[in-house]
Design a protein around this motif. Structure first.
Motif, mmCIF file in Angstrom:
data_model
loop_
_atom_site.group_PDB
_atom_site.id
_atom_site.type_symbol
_atom_site.label_atom_id
_atom_site.label_comp_id
_atom_site.label_asym_id
_atom_site.label_seq_id
_atom_site.Cartn_x
_atom_site.Cartn_y
_atom_site.Cartn_z
ATOM 1 N N LEU A 160 0.467 -0.986 0.073
ATOM 2 C CA LEU A 160 0.030 0.066 -0.019
ATOM 3 C C LEU A 160 0.591 1.538 0.352
ATOM 4 N N ALA A 222 -2.571 -0.608 7.452
ATOM 5 C CA ALA A 222 -3.079 -0.549 6.374
ATOM 6 C C ALA A 222 -4.201 1.227 5.904
ATOM 7 N N ALA A 223 -4.997 1.491 7.374
ATOM 8 C CA ALA A 223 -5.115 2.796 7.789
ATOM 9 C C ALA A 223 -4.264 4.044 8.038
ATOM 10 N N GLU A 225 -1.222 4.182 6.270
ATOM 11 C CA GLU A 225 -0.297 4.045 4.687
ATOM 12 C C GLU A 225 -1.366 5.275 4.027
ATOM 13 N N GLY A 226 -3.163 4.992 3.657
ATOM 14 C CA GLY A 226 -4.155 5.335 3.581
ATOM 15 C C GLY A 226 -4.130 6.483 3.852
ATOM 16 N N THR A 229 -1.599 8.484 2.085
ATOM 17 C CA THR A 229 -0.705 9.107 0.707
ATOM 18 C C THR A 229 -2.207 10.246 0.106
ATOM 19 N N ASP A 234 -5.260 5.828 -4.021
ATOM 20 C CA ASP A 234 -4.571 4.602 -3.832
ATOM 21 C C ASP A 234 -5.457 4.941 -1.800
ATOM 22 N N ALA A 235 -5.556 6.077 -2.008
ATOM 23 C CA ALA A 235 -6.258 5.509 -0.425
ATOM 24 C C ALA A 235 -7.452 5.076 -0.564
ATOM 25 N N ALA A 238 -6.589 1.101 -0.176
ATOM 26 C CA ALA A 238 -6.185 1.282 1.179
ATOM 27 C C ALA A 238 -6.948 0.692 2.211
ATOM 28 N N ALA A 239 -8.122 1.427 2.251
ATOM 29 C CA ALA A 239 -9.395 1.084 2.195
ATOM 30 C C ALA A 239 -9.604 0.851 2.642
ATOM 31 N N ALA A 242 -8.597 -1.792 5.757
ATOM 32 C CA ALA A 242 -8.332 -1.547 7.027
ATOM 33 C C ALA A 242 -8.234 -2.625 8.025
#
Length: 336
Positions: A160, A222-223, A225-226, A229, A234-235, A238-239, A242
């Motif tokens: 991610l 994951a949250a 990196e979301g 960004t 990309d968000a 990643a979502a 989560a």
């Protein structure tokens, strides 16, 4: 770039934007309450052996990091508090220290501050597909006079990250090489998505005997990196992840069944001493804490010591109310 990214990670966690769903599975472990414990509360023995050292509490300060300037203060505070409380300490990734020489407190000063506790060095598995080898691992261990080396697995986080490491081919065998070549044990841990019993079995075949679950339910990378960004695409990717991963309680059960003689650290959403008691009942040898200690670690060693005192008190009461005079008895405590 790496230093700045790690500092961003720290900010996101501190701002509360990295919390997972809290579904570790540990709350499903329901102890039978013992209304007449034949014990003195203060006499309960919480000591255990870890990496050849006796520790006063079955706790591990799990790997935390930040940019080197911030990490130095955090590491110094944690080392002082862990030495005083008799708690094991795992450092954050030493990649920056190895590649730039900016140790961020990850040098011999750490061992001088904490001469008696287990200290664990730390490198990412993906780096061993980018030129790292046994020499780098030895340098990481020697830099802080560590008792073991953590190799952390974070494929979801790397996938991610725009700057993430994508090539994970062949790493199982390379971890096995480290386990055979290093003079200290190798600990393999995930970073929040959990380690399965099947994967632990494959690692055990390569000579790994120490595992850290780092299961789902705690900090969600994951949250993280979301939140980092600036790309809507990309968000959105990643979502979807989560809540991805193996809950900590499930990982514990699986690894203990697959590797009954291994040393097992329970981390991933372990937030208090009762969670630690539940994890130990499921087969953990130690409970790892990271996010619950982060704010205290920034404030100073006294603040960390206060967190340790609360965690110890919670674990001690859990032992008292299950009739467990020590950790061995807690592992056999009756469940509802």
């Amino acid at each position: 770039m790496t230093s700045e990214r790690k500092s961003q990670h720290l900010d996101i966690v501190l701002e509360g934007r990295a919390a997972g769903n809290g579904k570790t599975g540990l709350d499903s472990v329901l102890f039978e309450h013992v209304a007449l414990p034949d014990l003195h509360l203060d006499a309960i023995d919480l000591t255990t052996d870890f990496l050849g050292r006796r520790v006063a509490l079955p706790f591990l300060v799990s790997s935390m990091t930040g940019g080197p300037a911030r990490a130095a203060g955090i590491n110094a505070n944690l080392a002082a508090a862990c030495q005083a409380a008799g708690v094991a300490l795992a450092v954050g990734s030493q990649r920056v220290a190895l590649e730039t020489g900016d140790a961020g407190g990850l040098d011999h000063s750490l061992r001088r501050a904490a001469p008696d506790i287990p200290i664990l060095a730390n490198l990412g598995a993906a780096q061993f597909n980018l030129g790292y080898g046994t020499d780098h691992a030895r340098r990481a261990v020697e830099a802080i006079e560590a008792d073991a080396l953590i190799i952390h697995l974070n494929p979801l986080q790397e996938a991610l990250q725009p700057e993430g490491d994508r090539d994970w081919r062949g790493l199982l065998a390379k971890i096995g090489t480290l386990a055979r070549d290093l003079p200290v044990p190798v600990v393999v841990k995930e970073v929040g998505a959990g380690l399965s019993g099947r994967m632990a079995g494959l690692l055990a075949n390569e000579g790994i005997g120490h595992f850290d679950t780092a299961g789902a339910g705690g900090t969600s990378w994951a949250a993280v990196e979301g939140a980092r960004t600036t790309s809507p695409r990309d968000a959105a990717i990643a979502a979807a992840f989560a809540d991805w991963g193996i809950p900590t309680a499930t990982a514990l059960r699986q690894i203990r069944a697959a590797c009954p003689d291994s040393t097992l650290i329970a981390s991933g959403g372990v937030t208090n001493g009762l969670d630690a008691a539940r994890a130990i009942r499921l087969g953990a040898d130690l409970a790892g804490f990271a996010a619950p200690l982060l704010v205290a670690a920034i404030k100073g060693p006294d603040a960390v010591a206060e967190v340790f005192a609360v965690l110890e008190g919670q674990l001690r009461v859990a032992c008292f109310c299950t009739g467990s005079r020590d950790l061995a008895a807690l592992r056999k405590a009756a469940l509802l």
